[in-house]
Design a protein around this motif. Structure first.
Motif, short mmCIF file in Angstrom:
data_model
loop_
_atom_site.label_atom_id
_atom_site.label_comp_id
_atom_site.label_asym_id
_atom_site.label_seq_id
_atom_site.Cartn_x
_atom_site.Cartn_y
_atom_site.Cartn_z
N ILE A 91 0.82 -1.21 0.00
CA ILE A 91 0.00 0.00 0.00
C ILE A 91 0.85 1.26 0.00
O ILE A 91 0.49 2.27 -0.62
CB ILE A 91 -0.96 -0.02 1.21
N LEU A 94 1.74 2.46 -3.43
CA LEU A 94 0.50 2.83 -4.10
C LEU A 94 0.02 4.19 -3.62
O LEU A 94 -0.49 5.00 -4.41
CB LEU A 94 -0.58 1.78 -3.83
N ALA A 95 0.15 4.43 -2.33
CA ALA A 95 -0.26 5.72 -1.78
C ALA A 95 0.58 6.85 -2.38
O ALA A 95 0.06 7.92 -2.74
CB ALA A 95 -0.13 5.71 -0.26
N THR A 98 -0.44 7.38 -6.02
CA THR A 98 -1.70 8.11 -6.08
C THR A 98 -1.49 9.59 -5.82
O THR A 98 -2.06 10.45 -6.50
CB THR A 98 -2.69 7.53 -5.03
N ARG A 158 -5.84 4.73 -7.55
CA ARG A 158 -6.74 4.88 -6.40
C ARG A 158 -7.57 3.61 -6.20
O ARG A 158 -7.78 3.16 -5.06
CB ARG A 158 -7.65 6.09 -6.64
N PHE A 161 -5.34 0.98 -4.71
CA PHE A 161 -5.09 1.33 -3.31
C PHE A 161 -6.29 0.98 -2.44
O PHE A 161 -6.16 0.37 -1.37
CB PHE A 161 -4.79 2.83 -3.21
N LYS A 165 -6.43 -1.67 0.55
CA LYS A 165 -6.76 -1.13 1.86
C LYS A 165 -7.98 -1.86 2.45
O LYS A 165 -8.04 -2.13 3.66
CB LYS A 165 -7.07 0.37 1.74
#
Length: 333
Positions: A91, A94-95, A98, A158, A161, A165
């Motif tokens: 994550i 990915l964050a 994003t 997004r 992610f 999440k």
């Protein structure tokens, strides 16, 4: 003459003697009645230490599955936490991805807010020569396509992610639930063990070390046997995996870890982590399981013997496997 008048007319010494005789007679009669009752009432001998141990062993058969269920949940919780750590690592980039994509979109939005796409298009058309108009329009089309791709990058990043999440959130929620279950089971087990220990005879148990092992024994099995036998005399503590206390699956896990073989701290998992072996082909070092629900395990030594952690109040020891119903054998590795 009435009798009471006759007695009253007797001398005081005579009357006192009669009263003493009457009291002695009543005492004798009472003793006979009580004695007769004692003879009739059945005698209840106190249970012997062996009978108490047998009764506790019977109750332990019902408690040990709960202990192994606790071990199962705890082993699963350990795996889930590892998964959560791996998801968290996924994550994090990915964050960042994003965030960068959103920054690009923000830059475009700011630019269009200040100049507007129509002004940009107008500027290109006014300065364009007829032979370059097609090329400039193509450029604008490419520019719009790039912006669309930038937007799609944001949407895709997004979505990925959010999906990861969501997995993590579900996993964490399950962990919280499992932790509550563990706390409830732990309290239940502790209360039951405390009750059993209150009735255990206060005796010391001396056990012999493991016998000499003969026959075909693999290198891993030799190590596991040696390590398990070194624990003979260590106390049973439920949930313990060593180095100074063990429960049944904790002992077998500890022994085979020393041999470089990983076993889960749960009898049901250990049953599936080894190769099925018929009893006629069982060798020293194999795991021997007991009861239909596989809630007990020991390390087979050959000759109907095993080393195992029996229960609270009994240390790690060598015992005969035929004292419990054998469910089967498994060979780790």
């Amino acid at each position: 003459m009435p009798l009471h008048r006759h007695v009253q007319g007797q001398p005081p010494a005579r009357r006192a003697g009669l009263r003493r005789a009457a009291r002695r007679l009543i005492t004798v009669v009472a003793a006979v009645v009580v004695g007769a009752g004692m003879l009739v009432a059945p005698a209840h001998a106190a249970p012997s230490p062996e009978e108490i141990e047998a009764a506790i062993d019977k109750q332990w058969e019902q408690l040990e599955p709960t202990i192994e269920q606790y071990n199962k949940v705890r082993a699963q919780l350990k795996k889930d936490r590892k998964k959560a750590e791996e998801l968290q690592k996924k994550i994090e980039p990915l964050a960042l991805q994003t965030e960068l994509a959103l920054n690009r979109v923000g830059d475009m939005a700011s630019r269009y807010y200040m100049t507007g796409p129509s002004q940009e298009l107008g500027a290109l058309l006014v300065s364009a020569k007829p032979d370059t108009l097609t090329e400039q329009l193509t450029y604008l089309d490419r520019l719009a396509a790039q912006e669309r791709r930038d937007l799609q990058v944001v949407i895709d990043a997004r979505a990925k992610f959010d999906a990861e999440k969501q997995k993590l959130d579900v996993l964490i929620a399950e962990e919280v639930k499992q932790e509550k279950e563990l706390a409830a089971k732990k309290n239940q087990i502790n209360a039951e063990i405390k009750r059993l220990q209150a009735s255990m005879p206060k005796t010391s148990v001396k056990v012999a070390g493991c016998p000499t092992i003969n026959g075909v024994v693999s290198s891993a099995a030799r190590t596991a046997i040696r390590v398990a036998c070194q624990q003979v005399g260590d106390p049973y503590v439920w949930g313990a995996t060593g180095p100074n206390a063990f429960d049944c699956s904790g002992l077998t896990q500890f022994a085979y870890r020393a041999a470089g073989i990983s076993l889960t701290h749960f009898t049901g998992a250990q049953w599936n982590e080894g190769k099925a072996i018929p009893r006629s082909e069982a060798r020293p070092g194999d795991l021997v399981f007991f009861f239909s629900d596989l809630h007990h395990v020991g390390l087979f030594l050959g000759g109907d013997l095993m080393v195992h952690a029996p229960r609270a109040g009994k240390p790690v020891q060598v015992a005969n496997i035929n004292h419990m119903p054998v469910a089967g054998f498994r060979r780790p590795g």
